[in-house]
Structures are given as structure tokens and as C-alpha cells.
Design an enzyme around this catalytic site. Structure first.
Site, PDB file in Angstrom:
ATOM      1  N   ASN A 137      -4.514  -6.655   3.139  1.00  0.00           N
ATOM      2  CA  ASN A 137      -3.851  -5.458   3.651  1.00  0.00           C
ATOM      3  C   ASN A 137      -4.776  -4.245   3.680  1.00  0.00           C
ATOM      4  O   ASN A 137      -4.319  -3.101   3.730  1.00  0.00           O
ATOM      5  CB  ASN A 137      -2.597  -5.140   2.846  1.00  0.00           C
ATOM      6  CG  ASN A 137      -1.594  -4.336   3.665  1.00  0.00           C
ATOM      7  OD1 ASN A 137      -1.470  -4.537   4.875  1.00  0.00           O
ATOM      8  ND2 ASN A 137      -0.884  -3.429   3.017  1.00  0.00           N
TER       9      ASN A 137
ATOM     10  N   HIS B 241      -0.394 -10.222  -0.368  1.00  0.00           N
ATOM     11  CA  HIS B 241      -0.962 -10.123  -1.711  1.00  0.00           C
ATOM     12  C   HIS B 241      -0.440 -11.272  -2.563  1.00  0.00           C
ATOM     13  O   HIS B 241       0.771 -11.447  -2.734  1.00  0.00           O
ATOM     14  CB  HIS B 241      -0.618  -8.774  -2.326  1.00  0.00           C
ATOM     15  CG  HIS B 241      -1.317  -7.632  -1.657  1.00  0.00           C
ATOM     16  ND1 HIS B 241      -0.783  -6.365  -1.563  1.00  0.00           N
ATOM     17  CD2 HIS B 241      -2.534  -7.574  -1.051  1.00  0.00           C
ATOM     18  CE1 HIS B 241      -1.635  -5.574  -0.929  1.00  0.00           C
ATOM     19  NE2 HIS B 241      -2.694  -6.287  -0.598  1.00  0.00           N
ATOM     20  N   ALA B 242      -1.365 -12.024  -3.137  1.00  0.00           N
ATOM     21  CA  ALA B 242      -1.044 -13.319  -3.733  1.00  0.00           C
ATOM     22  C   ALA B 242      -0.040 -13.235  -4.874  1.00  0.00           C
ATOM     23  O   ALA B 242       0.851 -14.076  -4.997  1.00  0.00           O
ATOM     24  CB  ALA B 242      -2.337 -13.975  -4.217  1.00  0.00           C
ATOM     25  N   ARG B 243      -0.182 -12.232  -5.741  1.00  0.00           N
ATOM     26  CA  ARG B 243       0.638 -12.185  -6.961  1.00  0.00           C
ATOM     27  C   ARG B 243       2.059 -11.703  -6.710  1.00  0.00           C
ATOM     28  O   ARG B 243       2.904 -11.758  -7.605  1.00  0.00           O
ATOM     29  CB  ARG B 243      -0.034 -11.281  -7.978  1.00  0.00           C
ATOM     30  CG  ARG B 243      -0.232  -9.837  -7.538  1.00  0.00           C
ATOM     31  CD  ARG B 243      -1.135  -9.106  -8.501  1.00  0.00           C
ATOM     32  NE  ARG B 243      -1.485  -7.754  -8.081  1.00  0.00           N
ATOM     33  CZ  ARG B 243      -2.439  -7.029  -8.661  1.00  0.00           C
ATOM     34  NH1 ARG B 243      -3.124  -7.524  -9.667  1.00  0.00           N
ATOM     35  NH2 ARG B 243      -2.707  -5.810  -8.237  1.00  0.00           N
TER      36      ARG B 243
ATOM     37  N   HIS C 204       6.273  -6.607   0.616  1.00  0.00           N
ATOM     38  CA  HIS C 204       5.390  -6.578  -0.556  1.00  0.00           C
ATOM     39  C   HIS C 204       6.247  -6.329  -1.802  1.00  0.00           C
ATOM     40  O   HIS C 204       7.456  -6.188  -1.744  1.00  0.00           O
ATOM     41  CB  HIS C 204       4.367  -5.439  -0.423  1.00  0.00           C
ATOM     42  CG  HIS C 204       3.308  -5.675   0.596  1.00  0.00           C
ATOM     43  ND1 HIS C 204       2.036  -6.072   0.282  1.00  0.00           N
ATOM     44  CD2 HIS C 204       3.336  -5.549   1.954  1.00  0.00           C
ATOM     45  CE1 HIS C 204       1.322  -6.194   1.380  1.00  0.00           C
ATOM     46  NE2 HIS C 204       2.080  -5.884   2.413  1.00  0.00           N
TER      47      HIS C 204
ATOM     48  N   GLU D 172       8.477  -2.354  -0.011  1.00  0.00           N
ATOM     49  CA  GLU D 172       8.077  -2.728  -1.364  1.00  0.00           C
ATOM     50  C   GLU D 172       9.342  -3.126  -2.131  1.00  0.00           C
ATOM     51  O   GLU D 172      10.245  -2.309  -2.326  1.00  0.00           O
ATOM     52  CB  GLU D 172       7.375  -1.556  -2.069  1.00  0.00           C
ATOM     53  CG  GLU D 172       6.075  -1.117  -1.406  1.00  0.00           C
ATOM     54  CD  GLU D 172       4.901  -2.026  -1.747  1.00  0.00           C
ATOM     55  OE1 GLU D 172       5.094  -2.971  -2.530  1.00  0.00           O
ATOM     56  OE2 GLU D 172       3.797  -1.772  -1.229  1.00  0.00           O
TER      57      GLU D 172
ATOM     58  N   TYR E  26      -2.848   7.036   0.100  1.00  0.00           N
ATOM     59  CA  TYR E  26      -3.531   6.815   1.367  1.00  0.00           C
ATOM     60  C   TYR E  26      -4.047   5.382   1.439  1.00  0.00           C
ATOM     61  O   TYR E  26      -4.569   4.840   0.461  1.00  0.00           O
ATOM     62  CB  TYR E  26      -4.698   7.783   1.525  1.00  0.00           C
ATOM     63  CG  TYR E  26      -4.281   9.194   1.862  1.00  0.00           C
ATOM     64  CD1 TYR E  26      -3.895   9.538   3.150  1.00  0.00           C
ATOM     65  CD2 TYR E  26      -4.272  10.181   0.887  1.00  0.00           C
ATOM     66  CE1 TYR E  26      -3.507  10.835   3.464  1.00  0.00           C
ATOM     67  CE2 TYR E  26      -3.888  11.480   1.183  1.00  0.00           C
ATOM     68  CZ  TYR E  26      -3.499  11.802   2.474  1.00  0.00           C
ATOM     69  OH  TYR E  26      -3.113  13.087   2.766  1.00  0.00           O
TER      70      TYR E  26
END
Length: 424
Positions: A257, A183-185, A310, A385, A362
Site C-alpha cells: 500500500n 497488509h499480511a498481519r 484494512h 480500517e 500522510y
């Protein structure tokens, strides 16, 4: 008549720089935007919010009945008020967050590529090109411990690089896969993967524990899977999440993802709407980025463990994300997940909650579930995360002074992870 060579050179230079000038002129400032925590009490609320196509800041990036964090402007707030949707302000001024980060980047010191104790590299976030250059320098400095290759190109033609890291002795080594930057950000993801990689190679000669890990394990690492999206967050839109595929009209991006193969692919926990931040694509592995990573893994399988880094929320997530069904090896999965969190906590005092992914939300089409449930069949597959916690307004704009602490605590967790999954 052919134009003079000088004119042709100037024209070529102009055409090269024109896209960059255009991007700079259209840098998103997010002026007038806030993030609100809205309480949706009905399906009509959910449908209305979905139609607005708002940027979702909640952990699950999905709109559903219950509390949802969304980025809004004044007109959006008027619509919420008109529908009698209750909300509280979570981030008062998104533009201020973006400005603060940009000011830090504008004054960051000159990039240094010295390894082994030069903390200045980890004092700031870095562009895609800087990351690749740093990894190349690392590979040149430790040629017996680290190799670097290109495993594919992104939609826009950027190299997707991968690393093989291992010690100089030992045979029949077990293999672990590490990935960041889907995820880019989520800038802290690639930063943490680079930090862990650097610890492996720079501490090999001096730290017996690291030497032991390296001499019995091969690490295959993709630090930044989404180079186009990541670059776009630097040049145009800081909060961009997906890759940069032109899907239709002026709509861009597939959520990488949600693009991995798996059970119930894109039936829920993802979206078939191209404008959605969780758009899954047209079919599994429709994107060159996910296909490159999966092909790279297939080439070097089998693996005993895998981690996808992430942010945000400080979690250690284990399978499954698509179902509440309990894996047959849940005892060992929980043991390793809990141990990662405990080792991390012992280093920094931070709490990373260890839990099955579905308990958070989910998902279908995630890397973690693909790794464990599909052809790689990797027994210990996780999603980490990273910082910050969900209620921290810094969100994906985690200040750079958090890079080293985040790296240090996850290095502690990663060492535990490697020891365990190579021993069970």
C-alpha cells in the site's frame, strides 16, 4: 548408477517438506517483547528510533515527533531510558497475545465449506489455501452469480484470485471494486471481504435489497492481494506486514500500500529504506501483486466506487492521503463516507470515524489515492480500517469471535455504499 526410484521419491518428498520444517523451527514467539507508547520530542529521538528498525504499531506505521507505539525488548527499553525518552506500556506481553491466538487456532474445529448460514466458517480465521478453496466452493455453488479467475502470481508463485459477482438480470451495470489483504498481519481484512462476498451470493434469492444491488451492479473483488505475506504470518512471523520480495541480503518485503503510482510517490508517508515496514519498492508497481490488481482493474474499468479493507482503528477514510488539498467532489465523498459509517453504526453501535486520510497521517503510493487520482479515475474511492479501536491491545490479533460482528456491520455499510455510488 541411477538411484532406485523409491529413494528418489523419498528425496523429492524430503526436499518439498524441508522448507516447511525450517519455517516451523523458526516460528517467531515474540518472547520478551512489549509495545510501548513513546513520546518523541526531537529529531534526534526520531532518528534514534528509526535506526533501531522497530516494529511500529501506530496507525500510520511511521516514526515521527509525537507519540509513537513501537514493539521493544529489554535492550531497546534501556536505550530509550538512556535517551530520556518518556514512554508508557501499551501491551505488556506480545508473546502472550501470539500464544493465545495460536492456541485458538490449534483447537479450531475442522474446516467446513458449506455455504448459506454455516457460521462455522466465520468462527475462525483461515489459511490462504482454505480461503481459496472456500471461494472455489462458493463459485461452484452459485455459478450464475459468481465467477473466479487468477489474475497473477505473487513473488513466491501463489495465485492471486479475483471474483466477479453480479445478478442474473440487468444490462449496462455500474461496477464496484473491492480489495482486502494488502497488509499480511491484518487477518480481519480478507475475512470481512469473504463475508461480504458470501452475503451477496447467498442472499440474492431471498433478500429483495440484495437482489436489487446485484441486478444493477457488477462487483469485482480481490479478497487477498498479499498471499505470500499472509501465509508467512501463519507459518513464521505473525506480525509481518509486507510482501515477501527479497530486497537485499536478508531483507524482505515491500509495503504494497505504498507501491501504487501517484502524486509525490514515496516522497513522504512511505520509506525508501528496505528494512522499513513502509518500504515503497524501487518504483510504482514494482511488485507483481499491485501490478496484477491494477491490470485487473484496467481491464474492467470504468468503476464508480472502490473500497480497500484494512485494520485497525475503525475508520472510513476518503481521499486524499498525500495532500490536504480538498477534492472538487468533497461534498459527495463526505456524504458517502459519513453514510457508510452511519449505516454501520445503526447495525452494531460501533463508531467508524469518517475523515480524509491525511488527517490521520500522510501517505503516498496508496491504492485509494491511485484509484481516484490516476488512470482508473474512480470517483468514490475509500479505505476502511476495521476493528479494533487503536487503544485495543488485541490490535491485529483481533479474536475470531469478532469476525462475524465485523462482517455484519460492514455489510450494512457496504449496502449503503453500493446504493449511493450507483445512484449519484
Amino acid at each position: 548408477m541411477r538411484p532406485p526410484r523409491m529413494c528418489m521419491s523419498l528425496l523429492a518428498a524430503f526436499l518439498v517438506w524441508l522448507p516447511l520444517l525450517y519455517v516451523h523451527a523458526h516460528y517467531e514467539t515474540y518472547e520478551g517483547y512489549q509495545v510501548v507508547r513513546a513520546t518523541l520530542t526531537s529529531s534526534s529521538h526520531v532518528d534514534a528510533i528509526k535506526k533501531l528498525d522497530l516494529d511500529v504499531w501506530s496507525d500510520d506505521s511511521l516514526v515521527h515527533v509525537g507519540q509513537v507505539d513501537v514493539m521493544v525488548n529489554a535492550s531497546h527499553l534501556a536505550l530509550l531510558d538512556g535517551m530520556h525518552i518518556d514512554y508508557t506500556i501499551f501491551v505488556q506481553d506480545v508473546a502472550a497475545l501470539v500464544r493465545t491466538e495460536k492456541q485458538r487456532l490449534d483447537v479450531r474445529p475442522k474446516v467446513h465449506f458449506n455455504l448459506g448460514g454455516d457460521a462455522s466458517w466465520h468462527d475462525s480465521y483461515h489459511t490462504y489455501t482454505e480461503i481459496v478453496t472456500y471461494l472455489q466452493q462458493m463459485a461452484r455453488s452459485f455459478p450464475r452469480l459468481m465467477g473466479m479467475s487468477v489474475i497473477g502470481q505473487s513473488i513466491e508463485g501463489r495465485d492471486i484470485v479475483a471474483l466477479r459477482v453480479s445478478g442474473t438480470v440487468g444490462t449496462n451495470k455500474k461496477r464496484i471494486f473491492v480489495q482486502g489483504g494488502q497488509h499480511a498481519r491484518e487477518w480481519i481484512g480478507p475475512a470481512t471481504v469473504v463475508y461480504i462476498t458470501e452475503q451477496l451470493v447467498t442472499k440474492y434469492a431471498t433478500d429483495p435489497d440484495t437482489r436489487s444491488l446485484m441486478d444493477r451492479t457488477e462487483f469485482y473483488i480481490v479478497p487477498l492481494l498479499n498471499p505470500d505475506g499472509y501465509n508467512f504470518t501463519w507459518t513464521s512471523q505473525r506480525l509481518w506486514r509486507k510482501n515477501r520480495r527479497l530486497v537485499q541480503g536478508s531483507t524482505y518485503g515491500v509495503d504494497l500500500n505504498r507501491n501504487w503510482a501517484g502524486e509525490n510517490w514515496c516522497d513522504y508517508g512511505a520509506s525508501k529504506t528496505p528494512s522499513s515496514d513502509t518500504y515503497c519498492g524501487t518504483h510504482p508497481f514494482s511488485e507483481p501483486e499491485t501490478l496484477a490488481s491494477a491490470s485487473f482493474m484496467s481491464k474492467y474499468a470504468p468503476f464508480v466506487g472502490a473500497i480497500d479493507y484494512h485494520s485497525k482503528s475503525q475508520l472510513m477514510l476518503r481521499c486524499w492521503g498525500y495532500t490536504q488539498d480538498v477534492p472538487s467532489d468533497e461534498y459527495n465523498l463526505k456524504l458517502v463516507g459519513d453514510g457508510y459509517s452511519a449505516a454501520l453504526n445503526a447495525q452494531s453501535g460501533k463508531v467508524y470515524t469518517s475523515m480524509p486520510s491525511w488527517q490521520l497521517y500522510y501517505t503516498t503510493g496508496s491504492a485509494q489515492d491511485y484509484w481516484k487520482g490516476q488512470s482508473p479515475n474512480i470517483p468514490f474511492s475509500y479505505t476502511v480500517e476495521l476493528r479494533p479501536l487503536p487503544d485495543d491491545p488485541d490490535s491485529w490479533m483481533l479474536p475470531p469471535d469478532q469476525i462475524i460482528p465485523t462482517g455484519e456491520e460492514n455489510w450494512a455499510g457496504f449496502k449503503f455504499f453500493t446504493n449511493e455510488v450507483t445512484s449519484i
